[in-house]
Design a protein around this motif. Structure first.
Motif, short mmCIF file in Angstrom:
data_model
loop_
_atom_site.label_atom_id
_atom_site.label_comp_id
_atom_site.label_asym_id
_atom_site.label_seq_id
_atom_site.Cartn_x
_atom_site.Cartn_y
_atom_site.Cartn_z
N LEU A 70 0.83 -1.21 0.00
CA LEU A 70 0.00 0.00 0.00
C LEU A 70 0.86 1.26 0.00
N GLN A 71 1.94 1.24 0.76
CA GLN A 71 2.85 2.39 0.81
C GLN A 71 3.44 2.66 -0.58
N ILE A 128 0.77 6.03 -7.38
CA ILE A 128 -0.39 6.83 -7.77
C ILE A 128 0.01 8.29 -7.92
N GLU A 129 0.82 8.78 -7.00
CA GLU A 129 1.28 10.17 -7.09
C GLU A 129 2.10 10.40 -8.35
N GLU A 130 2.96 9.43 -8.69
CA GLU A 130 3.76 9.55 -9.91
C GLU A 130 2.88 9.54 -11.16
N ASN A 184 -14.81 5.46 6.52
CA ASN A 184 -14.85 6.92 6.35
C ASN A 184 -13.49 7.55 6.64
N GLN A 185 -12.82 7.06 7.68
CA GLN A 185 -11.50 7.60 8.03
C GLN A 185 -10.47 7.27 6.93
N CYS A 186 -10.57 6.08 6.37
CA CYS A 186 -9.65 5.70 5.28
C CYS A 186 -9.86 6.60 4.06
N ASN A 234 -2.68 11.29 2.38
CA ASN A 234 -1.83 11.02 3.54
C ASN A 234 -1.71 9.51 3.73
N ALA A 235 -0.62 8.95 3.24
CA ALA A 235 -0.43 7.50 3.30
C ALA A 235 -0.26 7.01 4.74
N GLN A 236 0.48 7.77 5.54
CA GLN A 236 0.72 7.35 6.92
C GLN A 236 -0.58 7.33 7.73
#
Length: 289
Positions: free
Chosen positions: A163-164, A170-172, A266-268, A276-278
């Motif tokens: 996932l990290q 995804i950002e790239e 919902n939090q995810c 925010n991956a962390q």
């Protein structure tokens, strides 16, 4: 009819459910002589439990999975045993005499282990490297034991590491998509200018200049088509990553039950929206921020 040397007194048919879900097995057997035109039909219906693709094996503490989820239930061990006997395909009823519960199953599909532990204080630990399987176990257990809400904590190092990396990819892809879109917009403006110059040259009778502009226009158009193909490929890969990310959110939700499942999902989604991956990983582990 099979050849004589292939005829046996028994037959083995592999049945492999694709997913962990209860299955009703309907069997029809036609029995008769080789030359018969009429057959006797035997029918049998056998329900397969949800976790029929898991075989109980000997416990091996040195081979325990690293992934786990733990929670507390206000239930006794016999109730957990009743759930195991109802949802796993066992040769005989499982009734250990130890004061605590410790049972290991082997997944037939992929040879991974599922371990279920329960202490006298109601603490249950499910150990597996498959987050989806852990969620299925929790959902099944909560429904069987009539639990309304359940909060859990856990960690799945392998899947969270993926996932990290996924977040970075995804950002790239998003950065590349913006760059390609910008390049395509710039090329469109240049194409427009080439077209105007070529038409002006045609009206002025400057054929060589017109040809030169149209050749440049053709080359740039090829680049534009190539960029569009790259953008389509980029979009498809990005959609695959986002679908996987959504699946991870659903898996994280299934690790909880009732209102805590809704809160976790919902939090995810809020963490994903904030990029925010962390925070997302923390939410998956704890069920809340």
């Amino acid at each position: 009819h099979p050849a004589v040397n292939h005829v046996k007194e028994s037959i083995a048919v592999p049945i492999i459910p694709a997913r962990d879900t209860p299955v009703d097995l309907h069997i029809q057997v036609f029995v008769g002589f080789k030359s018969s035109t009429l057959f006797h039909v035997f029918e049998l219906t056998r329900p397969l439990p949800m976790f029929s693709m898991y075989m109980m094996i000997e416990n091996a503490p040195d081979q325990e999975p690293k992934g786990f989820v733990t929670f507390y239930l206000n239930e006794r061990i016999p109730r957990a045993l009743a759930w195991i006997n109802h949802n796993f395909l066992l040769a005989q009823e499982y009734a250990p005499t130890a004061p605590s519960l410790y049972v290991t199953f082997l997944a037939i599909r992929n040879d991974t282990r599922l371990i279920i532990k329960m202490q006298n204080n109601g603490q249950i630990t499910i150990q597996t490297d498959d987050m989806e399987l852990a969620g299925n176990v929790i959902q099944s257990m909560c429904k069987f034991l009539n639990i309304d809400d359940l909060q859990t904590t856990g960690d799945f190092p392998h899947e969270l590491e993926i996932l990290q990396k996924l977040f970075s990819e995804i950002e790239e892809y998003q950065i590349a998509r913006q760059r390609i879109s910008s390049d395509m917009a710039e090329h469109s403006n240049i194409i427009r200018s080439f077209l105007i110059r070529a038409e002006d040259a045609r009206l002025l009778g400057d054929i060589s200049c017109m040809k030169r502009n149209y050749i440049d226009l053709l080359n740039l158009n090829r680049d534009l088509i190539h960029g569009y193909k790259i953008r389509c490929t980029n979009h498809e890969e990005l959609m695959k990553k986002l679908r996987y990310l959504n699946q991870m959110v659903q898996k994280a939700g299934n690790l909880r039950f009732g209102k805590y499942k809704t809160i976790a999902i919902n939090q995810c989604r809020a963490a994903i929206k904030a990029n925010n991956a962390q925070l997302l990983i923390k939410t998956i582990k704890t069920g809340s921020v």
